[in-house]
Design a protein around this motif. Sequence first.
Motif, PDB file in Angstrom:
ATOM      1  N   HIS A 160      -3.408  13.188   4.351  1.00  0.00           N
ATOM      2  CA  HIS A 160      -3.320  12.636   2.992  1.00  0.00           C
ATOM      3  C   HIS A 160      -1.881  12.175   2.769  1.00  0.00           C
ATOM      4  N   CYS A 161      -1.723  10.964   2.266  1.00  0.00           N
ATOM      5  CA  CYS A 161      -0.403  10.351   2.121  1.00  0.00           C
ATOM      6  C   CYS A 161       0.021  10.242   0.658  1.00  0.00           C
ATOM      7  N   SER A 162       1.331  10.051   0.456  1.00  0.00           N
ATOM      8  CA  SER A 162       1.895  10.027  -0.894  1.00  0.00           C
ATOM      9  C   SER A 162       1.395   8.871  -1.753  1.00  0.00           C
ATOM     10  N   ASP A 163       0.870   7.806  -1.145  1.00  0.00           N
ATOM     11  CA  ASP A 163       0.320   6.709  -1.957  1.00  0.00           C
ATOM     12  C   ASP A 163      -1.157   6.931  -2.289  1.00  0.00           C
ATOM     13  N   GLY A 164      -1.702   8.098  -1.912  1.00  0.00           N
ATOM     14  CA  GLY A 164      -3.093   8.425  -2.203  1.00  0.00           C
ATOM     15  C   GLY A 164      -4.063   8.131  -1.069  1.00  0.00           C
ATOM     16  N   ALA A 165      -3.586   7.500  -0.012  1.00  0.00           N
ATOM     17  CA  ALA A 165      -4.461   7.161   1.118  1.00  0.00           C
ATOM     18  C   ALA A 165      -4.852   8.415   1.891  1.00  0.00           C
ATOM     19  N   ASP A 166      -6.108   8.467   2.334  1.00  0.00           N
ATOM     20  CA  ASP A 166      -6.606   9.492   3.248  1.00  0.00           C
ATOM     21  C   ASP A 166      -6.877   8.810   4.580  1.00  0.00           C
ATOM     22  N   VAL A 167      -6.300   9.340   5.649  1.00  0.00           N
ATOM     23  CA  VAL A 167      -6.456   8.774   6.987  1.00  0.00           C
ATOM     24  C   VAL A 167      -7.256   9.768   7.818  1.00  0.00           C
ATOM     25  N   TYR A 168      -8.376   9.312   8.408  1.00  0.00           N
ATOM     26  CA  TYR A 168      -9.255  10.171   9.189  1.00  0.00           C
ATOM     27  C   TYR A 168      -9.246   9.754  10.654  1.00  0.00           C
TER      28      TYR A 168
END
Length: 119
Positions: free
Chosen positions: A82-90
Amino acid sequence: MNIETVKRAGAVVLGAGAVVAMGLAGAGVASADQLPKGVHSVLAGPGAVTGHVQSWETTHLDSDDWNANVRIDYGRSGAWTHCSDGADVYGPAQGPGYWLFGGNCYGHGTITNYGWYDA
Protein backbone atom coordinates in the motif's frame (compact mmCIF):
# COMPACT_ATOMS: atom_id res chain seq x y z
CA MET A 1 16.50 -2.73 13.30
CA ASN A 2 12.90 -3.46 14.24
CA ILE A 3 12.35 -7.09 15.30
CA GLU A 4 8.82 -8.40 15.46
CA THR A 5 7.78 -11.76 16.92
CA VAL A 6 4.73 -13.43 15.47
CA LYS A 7 3.22 -16.46 17.27
CA ARG A 8 1.13 -18.98 15.38
CA ALA A 9 0.04 -22.46 16.44
CA GLY A 10 2.64 -22.66 19.19
CA ALA A 11 5.51 -21.76 16.86
CA VAL A 12 7.45 -18.54 16.92
CA VAL A 13 8.36 -16.88 13.64
CA LEU A 14 10.87 -14.04 13.77
CA GLY A 15 10.71 -11.28 11.20
CA ALA A 16 13.24 -8.49 10.99
CA GLY A 17 13.09 -5.36 8.89
CA ALA A 18 15.18 -2.22 8.89
CA VAL A 19 12.87 0.78 8.85
CA VAL A 20 14.21 4.00 7.38
CA ALA A 21 12.92 6.77 9.64
CA MET A 22 12.38 9.31 6.88
CA GLY A 23 10.41 6.83 4.77
CA LEU A 24 7.95 5.39 7.29
CA ALA A 25 8.08 7.69 10.30
CA GLY A 26 4.89 9.55 9.39
CA ALA A 27 3.07 6.51 8.04
CA GLY A 28 0.13 5.36 10.11
CA VAL A 29 -0.56 1.67 10.43
CA ALA A 30 -4.13 0.72 9.65
CA SER A 31 -5.95 -1.50 12.11
CA ALA A 32 -7.06 -4.91 10.85
CA ASP A 33 -10.63 -3.70 10.25
CA GLN A 34 -9.37 -0.79 8.09
CA LEU A 35 -7.40 -2.99 5.68
CA PRO A 36 -8.84 -3.92 2.29
CA LYS A 37 -10.66 -7.25 2.46
CA GLY A 38 -8.35 -10.22 1.98
CA VAL A 39 -5.02 -8.51 2.75
CA HIS A 40 -2.88 -9.09 5.82
CA SER A 41 -0.50 -6.42 7.10
CA VAL A 42 2.92 -7.39 8.41
CA LEU A 43 2.91 -4.09 10.33
CA ALA A 44 -0.42 -4.87 12.05
CA GLY A 45 1.23 -7.52 14.23
CA PRO A 46 0.35 -11.07 15.30
CA GLY A 47 -3.34 -10.79 14.46
CA ALA A 48 -2.47 -10.65 10.76
CA VAL A 49 -1.07 -14.21 10.48
CA THR A 50 -3.22 -16.59 8.41
CA GLY A 51 -3.13 -20.30 7.78
CA HIS A 52 -1.82 -19.87 4.21
CA VAL A 53 1.37 -18.10 5.30
CA GLN A 54 3.25 -20.27 7.77
CA SER A 55 6.33 -18.06 8.03
CA TRP A 56 7.37 -14.55 7.02
CA GLU A 57 10.78 -12.90 7.36
CA THR A 58 11.21 -9.38 6.02
CA THR A 59 14.72 -9.20 4.54
CA HIS A 60 14.62 -5.63 3.18
CA LEU A 61 12.38 -2.63 3.85
CA ASP A 62 12.91 1.01 3.02
CA SER A 63 10.68 3.89 1.95
CA ASP A 64 9.86 2.58 -1.53
CA ASP A 65 10.49 -1.18 -1.72
CA TRP A 66 10.59 -4.36 0.38
CA ASN A 67 11.44 -8.09 0.18
CA ALA A 68 10.52 -11.06 2.38
CA ASN A 69 11.13 -14.80 2.57
CA VAL A 70 7.72 -16.47 2.77
CA ARG A 71 6.50 -20.02 3.25
CA ILE A 72 2.99 -20.83 2.04
CA ASP A 73 1.80 -24.14 3.45
CA TYR A 74 -1.49 -24.43 1.51
CA GLY A 75 -3.74 -22.35 -0.68
CA ARG A 76 -2.50 -19.34 -2.62
CA SER A 77 -1.12 -16.00 -1.42
CA GLY A 78 0.63 -13.04 -3.04
CA ALA A 79 2.51 -9.89 -2.12
CA TRP A 80 0.59 -6.68 -1.30
CA THR A 81 1.96 -3.13 -0.98
CA HIS A 82 0.00 0.00 0.00
CA CYS A 83 1.46 3.34 -1.07
CA SER A 84 1.17 6.90 0.24
CA ASP A 85 -0.92 8.02 -2.76
CA GLY A 86 -3.52 5.35 -1.93
CA ALA A 87 -2.43 2.83 -4.57
CA ASP A 88 -2.49 -0.89 -3.71
CA VAL A 89 0.05 -2.97 -5.65
CA TYR A 90 -0.50 -6.75 -5.82
CA GLY A 91 1.97 -9.43 -6.89
CA PRO A 92 0.91 -12.72 -8.49
CA ALA A 93 -0.62 -15.38 -6.21
CA GLN A 94 1.68 -18.31 -5.46
CA GLY A 95 0.91 -21.83 -4.27
CA PRO A 96 2.57 -23.90 -1.53
CA GLY A 97 6.33 -23.55 -1.19
CA TYR A 98 9.09 -21.12 -0.25
CA TRP A 99 8.93 -17.77 -2.05
CA LEU A 100 10.67 -14.42 -2.21
CA PHE A 101 7.88 -11.84 -2.02
CA GLY A 102 8.49 -8.19 -2.73
CA GLY A 103 6.82 -4.97 -3.65
CA ASN A 104 7.45 -1.32 -4.37
CA CYS A 105 5.77 2.06 -4.63
CA TYR A 106 7.75 3.36 -7.58
CA GLY A 107 5.65 6.18 -9.03
CA HIS A 108 3.18 6.01 -6.12
CA GLY A 109 5.04 7.75 -3.28
CA THR A 110 6.30 5.76 -0.29
CA ILE A 111 5.26 2.51 1.39
CA THR A 112 2.69 2.96 4.15
CA ASN A 113 1.84 -0.74 4.62
CA TYR A 114 2.71 -4.12 3.15
CA GLY A 115 2.08 -7.82 3.56
CA TRP A 116 0.12 -10.46 1.65
CA TYR A 117 -3.31 -11.33 0.33
CA ASP A 118 -5.02 -14.71 0.19
CA ALA A 119 -6.33 -15.79 -3.19
